[in-house]
Design a protein around this motif. Structure first.
Motif, PDB file in Angstrom:
ATOM      1  N   ALA A 143      35.944  37.804  35.882  1.00 41.59           N
ATOM      2  CA  ALA A 143      35.101  37.645  34.727  1.00 41.59           C
ATOM      3  C   ALA A 143      35.395  38.990  33.959  1.00 41.59           C
ATOM      4  O   ALA A 143      35.251  39.239  32.774  1.00 41.59           O
ATOM      5  N   GLY A 144      34.861  39.993  34.804  1.00 37.56           N
ATOM      6  CA  GLY A 144      35.024  41.507  34.241  1.00 37.56           C
ATOM      7  C   GLY A 144      36.335  41.930  33.802  1.00 37.56           C
ATOM      8  O   GLY A 144      36.444  42.586  32.740  1.00 37.56           O
ATOM      9  N   GLU A 145      37.401  41.498  34.615  1.00 35.04           N
ATOM     10  CA  GLU A 145      38.815  41.835  33.968  1.00 35.04           C
ATOM     11  C   GLU A 145      38.869  41.292  32.446  1.00 35.04           C
ATOM     12  O   GLU A 145      39.679  41.835  31.693  1.00 35.04           O
ATOM     13  N   VAL A 146      38.559  39.949  32.511  1.00 40.09           N
ATOM     14  CA  VAL A 146      38.686  39.271  31.008  1.00 40.09           C
ATOM     15  C   VAL A 146      37.801  39.924  30.174  1.00 40.09           C
ATOM     16  O   VAL A 146      38.484  40.148  28.931  1.00 40.09           O
ATOM     17  N   LEU A 147      36.629  40.387  30.440  1.00 41.88           N
ATOM     18  CA  LEU A 147      35.760  41.154  29.393  1.00 41.88           C
ATOM     19  C   LEU A 147      36.274  42.466  29.217  1.00 41.88           C
ATOM     20  O   LEU A 147      35.691  43.130  28.507  1.00 41.88           O
ATOM     21  N   GLY A 148      37.125  42.967  30.032  1.00 41.42           N
ATOM     22  CA  GLY A 148      37.457  44.433  29.818  1.00 41.42           C
ATOM     23  C   GLY A 148      36.663  45.391  30.632  1.00 41.42           C
ATOM     24  O   GLY A 148      36.651  46.540  30.285  1.00 41.42           O
ATOM     25  N   VAL A 149      36.067  45.101  31.772  1.00 43.00           N
ATOM     26  CA  VAL A 149      35.154  45.723  32.384  1.00 43.00           C
ATOM     27  C   VAL A 149      36.183  46.527  33.554  1.00 43.00           C
ATOM     28  O   VAL A 149      36.847  45.823  34.110  1.00 43.00           O
ATOM     29  N   ASP A 150      35.641  47.538  33.812  1.00 36.63           N
ATOM     30  CA  ASP A 150      36.438  48.509  34.917  1.00 36.63           C
ATOM     31  C   ASP A 150      35.787  47.913  36.283  1.00 36.63           C
ATOM     32  O   ASP A 150      35.087  48.447  36.783  1.00 36.63           O
ATOM     33  N   ALA A 181      40.716  29.297  34.336  1.00 43.05           N
ATOM     34  CA  ALA A 181      41.277  27.925  34.682  1.00 43.05           C
ATOM     35  C   ALA A 181      40.179  27.231  35.812  1.00 43.05           C
ATOM     36  O   ALA A 181      40.423  26.063  35.941  1.00 43.05           O
ATOM     37  N   GLY A 182      39.367  27.746  36.122  1.00 39.26           N
ATOM     38  CA  GLY A 182      38.383  27.437  37.011  1.00 39.26           C
ATOM     39  C   GLY A 182      37.201  28.237  37.338  1.00 39.26           C
ATOM     40  O   GLY A 182      37.150  29.075  36.453  1.00 39.26           O
ATOM     41  N   PRO A 183      36.348  28.067  38.467  1.00 42.04           N
ATOM     42  CA  PRO A 183      35.373  29.116  38.916  1.00 42.04           C
ATOM     43  C   PRO A 183      35.710  30.381  38.982  1.00 42.04           C
ATOM     44  O   PRO A 183      36.970  30.486  39.454  1.00 42.04           O
ATOM     45  N   VAL A 184      34.965  31.240  38.529  1.00 42.30           N
ATOM     46  CA  VAL A 184      35.474  32.632  38.627  1.00 42.30           C
ATOM     47  C   VAL A 184      34.402  33.432  39.431  1.00 42.30           C
ATOM     48  O   VAL A 184      33.264  33.362  39.442  1.00 42.30           O
ATOM     49  N   MET A 185      35.052  34.668  40.030  1.00 45.51           N
ATOM     50  CA  MET A 185      34.159  35.595  40.605  1.00 45.51           C
ATOM     51  C   MET A 185      33.823  36.644  39.666  1.00 45.51           C
ATOM     52  O   MET A 185      34.449  36.697  38.405  1.00 45.51           O
ATOM     53  N   ALA A 186      32.830  37.636  39.762  1.00 46.47           N
ATOM     54  CA  ALA A 186      32.334  38.356  38.904  1.00 46.47           C
ATOM     55  C   ALA A 186      33.405  39.423  38.556  1.00 46.47           C
ATOM     56  O   ALA A 186      33.758  39.483  37.225  1.00 46.47           O
ATOM     57  N   ARG A 187      34.354  39.768  39.456  1.00 49.45           N
ATOM     58  CA  ARG A 187      35.489  40.706  39.263  1.00 49.45           C
ATOM     59  C   ARG A 187      36.463  40.071  38.292  1.00 49.45           C
ATOM     60  O   ARG A 187      36.871  40.677  37.362  1.00 49.45           O
TER      61      ARG A 187
END
Length: 151
Positions: free
Chosen positions: A109-116, A101-107
């Motif tokens: 982006a990781g949640e969207v990508l399925g990263v722990d 929805a807007g700028p993202v933190m690495a965390r």
């Protein structure tokens, strides 16, 4: 005939002048050596600059070697380079940032990508990829550390 004390003064003054001449000759030799070193350094820097300019001019992704395995480097974003030139992981990261929805933190982006994201060792490689995409012109990093797509 000159008085002995005048001869002594003349001899002493000659010795002083000879010593100063020797010191100045030494300083001149040092200055010339430094000037020669600078000239060599300038030529080397010009050659290195030309090489770097040539490397930057070729924006095509070039396979590299890491640990004996071929890897695809992330190309710089230019008018002729499409998103498809990126490795699949980087394409997924771009898609995740774009769909936010807007700028993202690495965390985030990781949640969207399925990263722990609870494990720092798994989040830091993602942050590195986000920074690499930023460095190559695919993303933009805001002062607060969030990432967003380029306009």
């Amino acid at each position: 005939m000159l008085a002995p004390e005048l001869l002594e003064r003349i001899t002493a003054r000659r010795a002083e002048l000879d010593e100063r001449e020797e010191q100045m000759a030494k300083q001149l030799a040092e200055l010339r050596a430094e000037r020669d070193e600078l000239a060599v350094t300038e030529r080397v820097l010009e050659r290195v600059s030309e090489q770097l300019a040539g490397e930057r001019a070729s924006a095509a992704p070039v396979p590299g070697q890491v640990g004996g395995q071929a890897v695809m480097l992330v190309p710089h974003r230019t008018s002729g380079v499409e998103e498809a030139a990126l490795p699949p992981d980087y394409q997924r990261i771009l898609t995740a940032v774009r769909q936010a929805a807007g700028p993202v933190m690495a965390r985030q982006a990781g949640e969207v990508l399925g990263v722990d994201v609870s494990v720092r060792a798994k989040l830091e490689p993602l942050r590195g990829k986000l920074v690499r995409l930023t460095d190559r012109g695919w993303l933009r990093k805001l002062p607060d550390g969030r990432f967003t797509t380029r306009l």
